[in-house]
Design a protein around this motif. Structure first.
Motif, PDB file in Angstrom:
ATOM      1  N   ILE A  75       0.889  -0.910   0.343  1.00 16.03           N
ATOM      2  CA  ILE A  75       0.115   0.158  -0.348  1.00 16.03           C
ATOM      3  C   ILE A  75       1.130   1.462   0.149  1.00 16.03           C
ATOM      4  CG2 ILE A  75      -1.158   1.671   0.968  1.00 16.03           C
ATOM      5  CD1 ILE A  75      -3.016  -1.426   2.181  1.00 16.03           C
ATOM      6  N   TYR A  76       0.332   2.308  -0.854  1.00 16.47           N
ATOM      7  CA  TYR A  76       0.737   3.577  -1.005  1.00 16.47           C
ATOM      8  C   TYR A  76      -0.195   4.664  -0.388  1.00 16.47           C
ATOM      9  CZ  TYR A  76       2.321   8.104  -3.898  1.00 16.47           C
ATOM     10  OH  TYR A  76       2.439   8.946  -3.882  1.00 16.47           O
ATOM     11  N   LEU A  77       0.223   4.908   1.288  1.00 14.77           N
ATOM     12  CA  LEU A  77      -1.153   4.993   1.943  1.00 14.77           C
ATOM     13  C   LEU A  77      -0.460   6.469   1.936  1.00 14.77           C
ATOM     14  CD1 LEU A  77      -2.867   5.532   3.329  1.00 14.77           C
ATOM     15  CD2 LEU A  77      -1.456   5.297   5.544  1.00 14.77           C
ATOM     16  N   ASP A  78      -1.477   7.313   0.787  1.00 12.86           N
ATOM     17  CA  ASP A  78      -1.497   9.319   0.582  1.00 12.86           C
ATOM     18  C   ASP A  78      -1.825   9.696   1.854  1.00 12.86           C
ATOM     19  OD1 ASP A  78      -1.753  11.790  -0.125  1.00 12.86           O
ATOM     20  OD2 ASP A  78      -2.378  11.411  -1.876  1.00 12.86           O
ATOM     21  N   PHE A  79      -1.233  10.013   3.195  1.00 17.36           N
ATOM     22  CA  PHE A  79      -1.671  10.981   3.697  1.00 17.36           C
ATOM     23  C   PHE A  79      -2.650  12.135   4.508  1.00 17.36           C
ATOM     24  CE2 PHE A  79      -1.535  11.748   8.637  1.00 17.36           C
ATOM     25  CZ  PHE A  79      -1.914   9.898   9.395  1.00 17.36           C
ATOM     26  N   LYS A  80      -3.419  12.045   3.328  1.00 18.53           N
ATOM     27  CA  LYS A  80      -4.542  12.794   3.471  1.00 18.53           C
ATOM     28  C   LYS A  80      -4.758  14.030   4.967  1.00 18.53           C
ATOM     29  CE  LYS A  80      -4.477  13.334  -0.935  1.00 18.53           C
ATOM     30  NZ  LYS A  80      -5.653  12.835  -1.836  1.00 18.53           N
ATOM     31  N   ASP A  81      -6.001  13.064   6.031  1.00 24.41           N
ATOM     32  CA  ASP A  81      -5.918  13.539   6.987  1.00 24.41           C
ATOM     33  C   ASP A  81      -7.193  12.435   7.896  1.00 24.41           C
ATOM     34  OD1 ASP A  81      -7.605  15.489   8.612  1.00 24.41           O
ATOM     35  OD2 ASP A  81      -9.484  15.560   7.835  1.00 24.41           O
ATOM     36  N   ALA A  82      -5.258  12.557   9.162  1.00 26.22           N
ATOM     37  CA  ALA A  82      -5.875  10.941   9.554  1.00 26.22           C
ATOM     38  C   ALA A  82      -4.967  11.367  11.043  1.00 26.22           C
ATOM     39  CB  ALA A  82      -5.773  10.009   8.563  1.00 26.22           C
ATOM     40  N   ALA A 106       2.745  17.210   4.090  1.00 30.06           N
ATOM     41  CA  ALA A 106       3.020  18.434   5.118  1.00 30.06           C
ATOM     42  C   ALA A 106       3.925  17.669   6.525  1.00 30.06           C
ATOM     43  CB  ALA A 106       1.806  19.049   5.889  1.00 30.06           C
ATOM     44  N   PRO A 107       4.856  18.664   6.237  1.00 26.20           N
ATOM     45  CA  PRO A 107       5.526  18.819   7.427  1.00 26.20           C
ATOM     46  C   PRO A 107       5.509  18.659   8.270  1.00 26.20           C
ATOM     47  CG  PRO A 107       6.001  21.058   6.460  1.00 26.20           C
ATOM     48  CD  PRO A 107       4.780  20.295   5.988  1.00 26.20           C
ATOM     49  N   LYS A 108       4.304  18.889   9.212  1.00 32.61           N
ATOM     50  CA  LYS A 108       4.022  18.791  10.181  1.00 32.61           C
ATOM     51  C   LYS A 108       3.677  16.921  10.487  1.00 32.61           C
ATOM     52  CE  LYS A 108       0.463  18.892  13.954  1.00 32.61           C
ATOM     53  NZ  LYS A 108      -1.325  19.537  14.233  1.00 32.61           N
ATOM     54  N   GLN A 109       3.065  16.340   9.452  1.00 34.56           N
ATOM     55  CA  GLN A 109       3.409  15.395   9.403  1.00 34.56           C
ATOM     56  C   GLN A 109       4.305  13.532   9.156  1.00 34.56           C
ATOM     57  OE1 GLN A 109       0.836  13.957   5.795  1.00 34.56           O
ATOM     58  NE2 GLN A 109      -0.974  15.048   5.968  1.00 34.56           N
ATOM     59  N   TYR A 110       5.268  14.754   8.948  1.00 34.40           N
ATOM     60  CA  TYR A 110       6.954  14.017   8.262  1.00 34.40           C
ATOM     61  C   TYR A 110       6.931  14.305   9.937  1.00 34.40           C
ATOM     62  CZ  TYR A 110      11.721  12.762   8.003  1.00 34.40           C
ATOM     63  OH  TYR A 110      13.006  12.409   7.945  1.00 34.40           O
ATOM     64  N   GLU A 111       6.978  14.557  10.993  1.00 34.26           N
ATOM     65  CA  GLU A 111       7.774  14.854  12.396  1.00 34.26           C
ATOM     66  C   GLU A 111       6.388  14.598  13.677  1.00 34.26           C
ATOM     67  OE1 GLU A 111       7.089  19.042  13.570  1.00 34.26           O
ATOM     68  OE2 GLU A 111       8.447  19.989  12.027  1.00 34.26           O
ATOM     69  N   ARG A 141      19.438  15.040   4.121  1.00 35.15           N
ATOM     70  CA  ARG A 141      20.329  14.926   5.419  1.00 35.15           C
ATOM     71  C   ARG A 141      19.066  15.146   6.461  1.00 35.15           C
ATOM     72  NH1 ARG A 141      24.786  17.189   2.637  1.00 35.15           N
ATOM     73  NH2 ARG A 141      24.333  19.123   2.917  1.00 35.15           N
ATOM     74  N   GLU A 142      18.264  16.818   5.886  1.00 35.78           N
ATOM     75  CA  GLU A 142      17.265  17.084   6.605  1.00 35.78           C
ATOM     76  C   GLU A 142      16.151  16.187   7.034  1.00 35.78           C
ATOM     77  OE1 GLU A 142      16.487  20.844   4.963  1.00 35.78           O
ATOM     78  OE2 GLU A 142      18.371  21.592   5.564  1.00 35.78           O
ATOM     79  N   HIS A 143      15.650  15.582   5.844  1.00 36.98           N
ATOM     80  CA  HIS A 143      14.705  14.777   5.986  1.00 36.98           C
ATOM     81  C   HIS A 143      14.329  13.095   5.294  1.00 36.98           C
ATOM     82  CE1 HIS A 143      13.195  19.149   6.734  1.00 36.98           C
ATOM     83  NE2 HIS A 143      12.148  18.430   6.829  1.00 36.98           N
ATOM     84  N   PRO A 144      15.525  13.128   5.515  1.00 33.89           N
ATOM     85  CA  PRO A 144      15.625  11.270   5.486  1.00 33.89           C
ATOM     86  C   PRO A 144      13.972  10.676   5.339  1.00 33.89           C
ATOM     87  CG  PRO A 144      17.225  11.640   7.772  1.00 33.89           C
ATOM     88  CD  PRO A 144      15.874  13.091   7.588  1.00 33.89           C
ATOM     89  N   VAL A 145      14.352  10.046   4.306  1.00 27.70           N
ATOM     90  CA  VAL A 145      13.214   9.267   3.660  1.00 27.70           C
ATOM     91  C   VAL A 145      13.752   8.192   2.917  1.00 27.70           C
ATOM     92  CG1 VAL A 145      11.327  11.308   3.199  1.00 27.70           C
ATOM     93  CG2 VAL A 145      12.756  10.573   1.773  1.00 27.70           C
TER      94      VAL A 145
END
Length: 212
Positions: A75-82, A106-111, A141-145
């Protein structure tokens, strides 16, 4: 991988819906966040491909999708609103931590994902104006993915090579009605995955090319 978009009902149930409203894809009206699960389960999905087959489909919950895909489909989960914790709890419930990739909007989701589930593989779009290897490496480096996406035309050879050398997969968007015209170009550029609206046709094309 199958892409799904995650949203939350009024009564805090996670379900699959691309848009913020049900207007375009169902026979109902309203925001997902203003409707209960019971209300949404009364709706029928609008799909012209099944118009004459007599078949009808309901909006699935995230848990129903996980039950269907467990040990079968990634699954490729597009994290819209959860809620991150709520979503991760369900992923863990079905032991699918290695079967789900989370697309960050969004950056908040990453965090939040890094805090709640540091080991979950995350995907982001190639940031605008990134056109050199040093610029990309700074972002990574700032946001490893684990993965990058974005339109395939956003990439050049240097950026794609830098991602590859960093161990980051790149699966760009190539979706369109006539996307087949662009598959050769994308493969020649060196992409190892493509986000397509025509998976069956792409698989057949790759097999014909000896690439799958």
């Amino acid at each position: 991988f199958a892409e799904i978009d995650l949203r939350t009902t009024k009564d805090s149930v996670l379900l699959i819906m691309h848009d913020a409203t049900v207007d375009r894809t169902t026979n109902g009206k309203g925001k997902v966040s203003d409707l209960t699960l019971a209300e949404i389960k009364q709706l029928k999905i609008i799909d012209s491909r099944n118009a004459n087959t007599g078949k009808s489909y309901l909006v699935p919950t995230f848990e129903e999708v996980l039950q269907t895909c467990q040990n079968k489909i990634h699954i490729y989960l597009d994290f819209k609103d959860a809620d991150v914790q709520q979503a991760y709890n369900l992923v863990k419930k079905y032991g699918m931590e290695q079967q789900v990739i989370v697309y960050i909007n969004a950056p908040k989701q990453y965090e939040e994902w890094r805090k709640v589930a540091p080991a979950m593989p995350l995907m982001i779009s190639l940031p605008e104006n990134i056109s050199t290897a040093p610029a990309l490496n700074k972002i990574l480096r700032e946001h490893p993915v684990a993965l990058l996406d974005g339109d395939y035309t956003d990439y050049n050879t240097a950026v794609l090579q830098a991602a590859t050398e960093a161990g980051i997969a790149v699966w760009p968007d190539i979706q369109s009605e006539d996307e087949i015209k662009n598959w050769d170009k994308a493969i020649e550029m060196g992409f190892k995955g493509l986000q397509t609206d025509h998976p069956e046709a792409l698989i057949a094309w790759l097999k014909k090319k000896g690439l799958r």
